[in-house]
Design a protein around this motif. Structure first.
Motif, short mmCIF file in Angstrom:
data_model
loop_
_atom_site.label_atom_id
_atom_site.label_comp_id
_atom_site.label_asym_id
_atom_site.label_seq_id
_atom_site.Cartn_x
_atom_site.Cartn_y
_atom_site.Cartn_z
N THR A 171 0.83 -1.21 0.00
CA THR A 171 0.00 0.00 0.00
C THR A 171 0.86 1.26 0.00
OG1 THR A 171 -1.75 -1.17 1.20
CG2 THR A 171 -1.82 1.24 1.22
N VAL A 172 1.93 1.25 0.81
CA VAL A 172 2.84 2.41 0.85
C VAL A 172 3.47 2.64 -0.52
CG1 VAL A 172 5.00 3.28 1.82
CG2 VAL A 172 3.33 2.18 3.32
N ILE A 173 3.91 1.56 -1.16
CA ILE A 173 4.54 1.67 -2.48
C ILE A 173 3.55 2.20 -3.51
CG2 ILE A 173 5.54 0.34 -4.39
CD1 ILE A 173 6.85 -1.45 -2.26
N LEU A 174 2.32 1.69 -3.49
CA LEU A 174 1.32 2.12 -4.46
C LEU A 174 0.93 3.57 -4.24
CD1 LEU A 174 -0.98 -1.03 -4.78
CD2 LEU A 174 0.96 -0.34 -6.18
N LEU A 175 0.82 4.00 -2.97
CA LEU A 175 0.52 5.41 -2.70
C LEU A 175 1.64 6.32 -3.20
CD1 LEU A 175 -1.03 5.20 0.90
CD2 LEU A 175 -2.22 5.73 -1.23
N ALA A 176 2.88 5.84 -3.06
CA ALA A 176 4.01 6.60 -3.59
C ALA A 176 3.91 6.71 -5.11
CB ALA A 176 5.32 5.93 -3.20
N TYR A 177 3.47 5.64 -5.77
CA TYR A 177 3.27 5.68 -7.22
C TYR A 177 2.21 6.71 -7.60
CZ TYR A 177 6.12 1.85 -9.06
OH TYR A 177 7.17 1.08 -9.49
N VAL A 178 1.12 6.74 -6.84
CA VAL A 178 0.04 7.69 -7.13
C VAL A 178 0.57 9.12 -7.04
CG1 VAL A 178 -2.16 8.61 -6.32
CG2 VAL A 178 -1.80 6.14 -6.40
N VAL A 179 1.35 9.41 -6.00
CA VAL A 179 1.91 10.75 -5.84
C VAL A 179 2.87 11.08 -6.98
CG1 VAL A 179 3.33 12.24 -4.38
CG2 VAL A 179 1.61 10.73 -3.33
N LEU A 180 3.77 10.14 -7.30
CA LEU A 180 4.72 10.35 -8.39
C LEU A 180 3.99 10.54 -9.73
CD1 LEU A 180 7.55 7.77 -7.59
CD2 LEU A 180 7.72 10.25 -7.49
N GLY A 181 2.88 9.82 -9.89
CA GLY A 181 2.13 9.92 -11.13
C GLY A 181 1.54 11.29 -11.38
N MET A 182 1.43 12.09 -10.34
CA MET A 182 0.92 13.45 -10.50
C MET A 182 1.95 14.38 -11.13
SD MET A 182 -1.09 13.97 -6.87
CE MET A 182 -2.43 12.89 -6.38
N PHE A 183 3.21 13.93 -11.18
CA PHE A 183 4.27 14.81 -11.66
C PHE A 183 5.14 14.18 -12.76
CE2 PHE A 183 3.41 15.65 -7.18
CZ PHE A 183 3.07 17.00 -7.22
N MET A 184 5.03 12.87 -12.97
CA MET A 184 5.90 12.19 -13.93
C MET A 184 5.06 11.41 -14.93
SD MET A 184 8.74 10.62 -11.30
CE MET A 184 9.69 9.85 -12.63
N ASP A 185 5.60 11.22 -16.13
CA ASP A 185 4.92 10.37 -17.10
C ASP A 185 5.17 8.90 -16.75
OD1 ASP A 185 7.05 9.15 -19.15
OD2 ASP A 185 7.72 11.14 -18.54
#
Length: 434
Positions: free
Chosen positions: A324-338
């Motif tokens: 869950t922590v890893i996926l939440l980090a992905y969601v946050v990164l997805g707001m700024f990276m392709d």
């Protein structure tokens, strides 16, 4: 200065370079070369640059990238994408939000030849958006369906995301392609459900289309038949073990070229356009692979993955808490990276953690790709949103983001289902490979 500290400086430098709009491939090359040189010496870094760059581009499995991209480009130039959309509309257009549902189905079908989220959104957007505007569809539903439907190009095989994931993790491309089929179909069904719900609560947002006679429906389906045949032959051939993913890509590209020329849908100018587009996209992806291959050894010598795994272990969240922590980090990164940038930068760091937790690497590939897909339609970057906004002239960006919101909820539902029922992702590859 410890190796881990150097690694953290490298990660910070990588993000800084991307903020300064350095192409991600060159940002990874710069950080990988100078970071490795700092720790192991310039001579070792130079030798690594040469050997890793050569091994990256000489990889036999990487041939699937230009071949499937060529397949998608020829299909687009030859007008097969229009045939897919017309056939889908003929069958579902009479229902609520029929045009939007047809767009989602068309995106799913075209995804099976393009392997690209952006290409899928652009191609179907040019075909479907004018039709939905003509029929009075709400801008939010029309653009949201195309932007969300386009994300299927990153999940439904042949997915460039799965190819890169396989290269980064040394997993089987064939297993990953097969793992994307059921989750891709699940997402398509959920997207159609979203269209129906939006149209049900606001009938003006997605009016019904005219009923198409049964004979006309079969005629349009027959017109889309050549491309559907190529899709079934290439993907089905992999499933049946008739040929490998690399062979499937070459056979698929060859078949669509022969069909397009035989039906006189492709002239020299169109062929040249398709080939040039293939070269440009393939060059970009090859450079990303080269950059990743030079960055990964730097991460290895800094022990960042092991440090991250140890840190998450000390938090004692358990396997699913850590996921869950890893996926939440992905969601946050997805707001700024392709999506591709996220994939090639993060997988070398999180993959050792995931495998240490006992998760199936093929299953995690599907989960990671879906989360990355979510980033393609979330603000402020939302690459697919900006692409669709460029096609839908006159539609405010806020309207497109509003339109994709219910589709984002559907993606979260799909993600939860795949986490609870991992067989959705691994059933087909396990039935093939045992």
């Amino acid at each position: 200065m410890t190796e881990t500290t150097v690694g953290l400086i490298g990660i910070a430098s990588l993000f800084l370079l991307m903020i300064l709009r350095t192409p991600v491939a060159f940002a990874m090359l710069i950080v990988g070369f100078f970071g490795y040189g700092w720790l192991e010496g310039t001579r070792s870094a130079t030798a690594l640059l040469l050997t890793e760059s050569y091994s990256a581009v000489s990889s036999y499995s990487l041939i699937v990238v230009p071949m499937f991209i060529l397949l998608g480009n020829v299909s687009s130039v030859a007008g097969y994408s229009r045939g897919l959309y017309d056939a889908a509309f003929a069958w579902v257009g009479r229902f609520r939000g029929g045009l939007a549902s047809a767009s989602v189905i068309g995106c799913a079908a075209f995804s099976a030849v393009s392997g690209s989220s952006v290409a899928t959104a652009v191609t179907l957007g040019k075909v479907a958006l004018p039709e939905m505007k003509r029929m009075g569809y709400a801008d939010s539903l029309a653009t949201g369906a195309i932007a969300a439907g386009g994300t299927l190009g990153f999940l439904i095989p042949p997915s460039t995301g799965f190819v890169l994931y396989a290269i980064l993790t040394e997993e089987s491309i064939g297993r990953l392609f097969m793992a994307g089929i059921l989750p891709g179909l699940l997402l398509m069904v959920l997207f159609i459900g979203v269209v129906w719900l939006v149209s049900y609560f606001d009938p003006k947002a997605g009016p019904r289309g005219a009923v198409v006679p049964l004979r006309e429906r079969f005629r349009l389906l027959a017109e889309a038949g050549p491309l559907l045949f190529v899709i079934v032959a290439s993907i089905g051939g992999i499933y049946l073990g008739v040929f490998s993913p690399v062979e499937a890509s070459g056979i698929g590209a060859g078949m669509v070229l022969v069909l397009a020329f035989a039906q006189r849908r492709l002239n020299w100018h169109g062929f040249k356009e398709a080939v040039m587009g293939t070269l440009q996209t393939s060059s970009m992806l090859y450079m990303i692979v080269i950059g990743a291959n030079n960055l990964n050894p730097f991460f290895s010598v800094t022990h960042i993955p092991q440090t991250l795994g140890a840190g998450l272990g000390q938090l004692d969240f358990g396997p699913y808490g850590t996921l869950t922590v890893i996926l939440l980090a992905y969601v946050v990164l997805g707001m700024f990276m392709d999506g591709l940038s996220m994939l090639v930068i993060t997988i070398p760091i999180v993959f050792p953690v995931i495998t240490a937790m006992g998760f199936d690497p093929v299953w995690f590939g599907v989960v990671a790709v879906i989360v990355i897909e979510m980033g393609m339609i979330t603000p402020p970057v939302g690459l697919n949103v900006f692409v669709v906004r460029g096609v839908a002239t006159g539609v405010p960006l806020t309207t497109v983001f509003k339109g994709v919101t219910p589709f984002l909820i559907a993606m979260v539902v799909a993600l939860i289902l795949i986490i609870i029922f991992p067989q959705i992702a691994v059933f087909i590859p396990n039935s093939m490979f045992g």
